[in-house]
Write a protein that holds these residues in place. Structure first.
Motif, PDB file in Angstrom:
ATOM      1  N   LYS A  54       0.838  -1.207   0.000  1.00 47.34           N
ATOM      2  CA  LYS A  54       0.000   0.000   0.000  1.00 47.34           C
ATOM      3  C   LYS A  54       0.870   1.254   0.000  1.00 47.34           C
ATOM      4  O   LYS A  54       0.623   2.191  -0.756  1.00 47.34           O
ATOM      5  N   ARG A  55       1.914   1.254   0.821  1.00 45.27           N
ATOM      6  CA  ARG A  55       2.830   2.401   0.833  1.00 45.27           C
ATOM      7  C   ARG A  55       3.509   2.563  -0.521  1.00 45.27           C
ATOM      8  O   ARG A  55       3.683   3.676  -1.019  1.00 45.27           O
ATOM      9  N   GLY A  56       3.893   1.450  -1.134  1.00 45.94           N
ATOM     10  CA  GLY A  56       4.542   1.505  -2.440  1.00 45.94           C
ATOM     11  C   GLY A  56       3.629   2.063  -3.510  1.00 45.94           C
ATOM     12  O   GLY A  56       4.058   2.839  -4.364  1.00 45.94           O
ATOM     13  N   LYS A  57       2.350   1.667  -3.478  1.00 46.22           N
ATOM     14  CA  LYS A  57       1.390   2.193  -4.452  1.00 46.22           C
ATOM     15  C   LYS A  57       1.242   3.694  -4.308  1.00 46.22           C
ATOM     16  O   LYS A  57       1.223   4.429  -5.290  1.00 46.22           O
ATOM     17  N   ILE A  58       1.123   4.144  -3.072  1.00 42.87           N
ATOM     18  CA  ILE A  58       0.954   5.581  -2.827  1.00 42.87           C
ATOM     19  C   ILE A  58       2.203   6.329  -3.278  1.00 42.87           C
ATOM     20  O   ILE A  58       2.123   7.360  -3.948  1.00 42.87           O
ATOM     21  N   ARG A  59       3.367   5.796  -2.934  1.00 40.73           N
ATOM     22  CA  ARG A  59       4.628   6.437  -3.319  1.00 40.73           C
ATOM     23  C   ARG A  59       4.749   6.492  -4.839  1.00 40.73           C
ATOM     24  O   ARG A  59       5.145   7.513  -5.408  1.00 40.73           O
ATOM     25  N   PHE A  60       4.392   5.405  -5.520  1.00 41.44           N
ATOM     26  CA  PHE A  60       4.463   5.354  -6.976  1.00 41.44           C
ATOM     27  C   PHE A  60       3.511   6.354  -7.597  1.00 41.44           C
ATOM     28  O   PHE A  60       3.862   7.077  -8.526  1.00 41.44           O
ATOM     29  N   ARG A  61       2.296   6.426  -7.075  1.00 43.92           N
ATOM     30  CA  ARG A  61       1.288   7.333  -7.633  1.00 43.92           C
ATOM     31  C   ARG A  61       1.754   8.782  -7.548  1.00 43.92           C
ATOM     32  O   ARG A  61       1.624   9.542  -8.496  1.00 43.92           O
ATOM     33  N   PHE A  62       2.332   9.164  -6.415  1.00 42.45           N
ATOM     34  CA  PHE A  62       2.717  10.556  -6.260  1.00 42.45           C
ATOM     35  C   PHE A  62       4.034  10.893  -6.927  1.00 42.45           C
ATOM     36  O   PHE A  62       4.277  12.043  -7.267  1.00 42.45           O
ATOM     37  N   THR A  63       4.907   9.921  -7.161  1.00 41.98           N
ATOM     38  CA  THR A  63       6.143  10.239  -7.865  1.00 41.98           C
ATOM     39  C   THR A  63       5.928  10.273  -9.368  1.00 41.98           C
ATOM     40  O   THR A  63       6.623  10.983 -10.075  1.00 41.98           O
ATOM     41  N   MET A  64       4.937   9.515  -9.872  1.00 39.52           N
ATOM     42  CA  MET A  64       4.681   9.501 -11.307  1.00 39.52           C
ATOM     43  C   MET A  64       3.927  10.740 -11.768  1.00 39.52           C
ATOM     44  O   MET A  64       4.045  11.153 -12.907  1.00 39.52           O
ATOM     45  N   ASN A  65       3.162  11.361 -10.920  1.00 43.04           N
ATOM     46  CA  ASN A  65       2.366  12.516 -11.321  1.00 43.04           C
ATOM     47  C   ASN A  65       3.142  13.823 -11.268  1.00 43.04           C
ATOM     48  O   ASN A  65       2.659  14.839 -11.747  1.00 43.04           O
ATOM     49  N   ARG A  66       4.321  13.798 -10.682  1.00 43.62           N
ATOM     50  CA  ARG A  66       5.107  15.027 -10.622  1.00 43.62           C
ATOM     51  C   ARG A  66       5.673  15.330 -12.007  1.00 43.62           C
ATOM     52  O   ARG A  66       6.275  14.463 -12.650  1.00 43.62           O
ATOM     53  N   PRO A  67       5.502  16.549 -12.506  1.00 47.77           N
ATOM     54  CA  PRO A  67       6.077  16.882 -13.816  1.00 47.77           C
ATOM     55  C   PRO A  67       7.600  16.951 -13.718  1.00 47.77           C
ATOM     56  O   PRO A  67       8.147  17.425 -12.739  1.00 47.77           O
ATOM     57  N   ASN A  68       8.263  16.438 -14.735  1.00 49.19           N
ATOM     58  CA  ASN A  68       9.728  16.469 -14.833  1.00 49.19           C
ATOM     59  C   ASN A  68      10.398  15.751 -13.674  1.00 49.19           C
ATOM     60  O   ASN A  68      11.454  16.155 -13.221  1.00 49.19           O
ATOM     61  N   ALA A  69       9.800  14.694 -13.147  1.00 52.92           N
ATOM     62  CA  ALA A  69      10.357  14.000 -11.988  1.00 52.92           C
ATOM     63  C   ALA A  69      11.691  13.345 -12.335  1.00 52.92           C
ATOM     64  O   ALA A  69      12.651  13.453 -11.594  1.00 52.92           O
ATOM     65  N   GLY A  70      11.787  12.674 -13.472  1.00 53.11           N
ATOM     66  CA  GLY A  70      13.016  11.975 -13.807  1.00 53.11           C
ATOM     67  C   GLY A  70      13.797  12.619 -14.927  1.00 53.11           C
ATOM     68  O   GLY A  70      14.856  12.160 -15.287  1.00 53.11           O
TER      69      GLY A  70
END
Length: 85
Positions: A54-70
């Motif tokens: 559950k923590r991983g899903k939340i972390r993934f969701r919020f890191t993927m929606n950030r513009p220019n994250a990677g």
């Protein structure tokens, strides 16, 4: 402690359902179930794995929606392409 305001004319069943939903979302019901009886090591492992997922899903969701994250890391490694005339 979560609270639910019962609206005028609202059936009690609906208010109980809202309370149960709130308790479930806050994890209170899981904690009560866990403390009510002995938890085997296998159940403990499963509970911890579910919490980590559950923590991983939340972390993934919020890191993927950030513009220019990677893109910053990629842009810093690769040289800028030369302009062709």
């Amino acid at each position: 402690m979560p609270e639910v305001q019962v609206k005028k004319g609202e059936p009690v069943d609906r208010a109980l359902k809202r309370l149960k939903t709130k308790l479930e979302s806050e994890g209170i019901l899981d904690e009560v179930r866990r403390l009510r009886a002995f938890e085997t090591p296998k159940e403990k492992l499963r509970r911890k794995a579910r919490a980590a997922a559950k923590r991983g899903k939340i972390r993934f969701r919020f890191t993927m929606n950030r513009p220019n994250a990677g893109e910053k890391a990629v842009a810093a490694e690769a040289p800028a392409p030369a302009a062709q005339a």
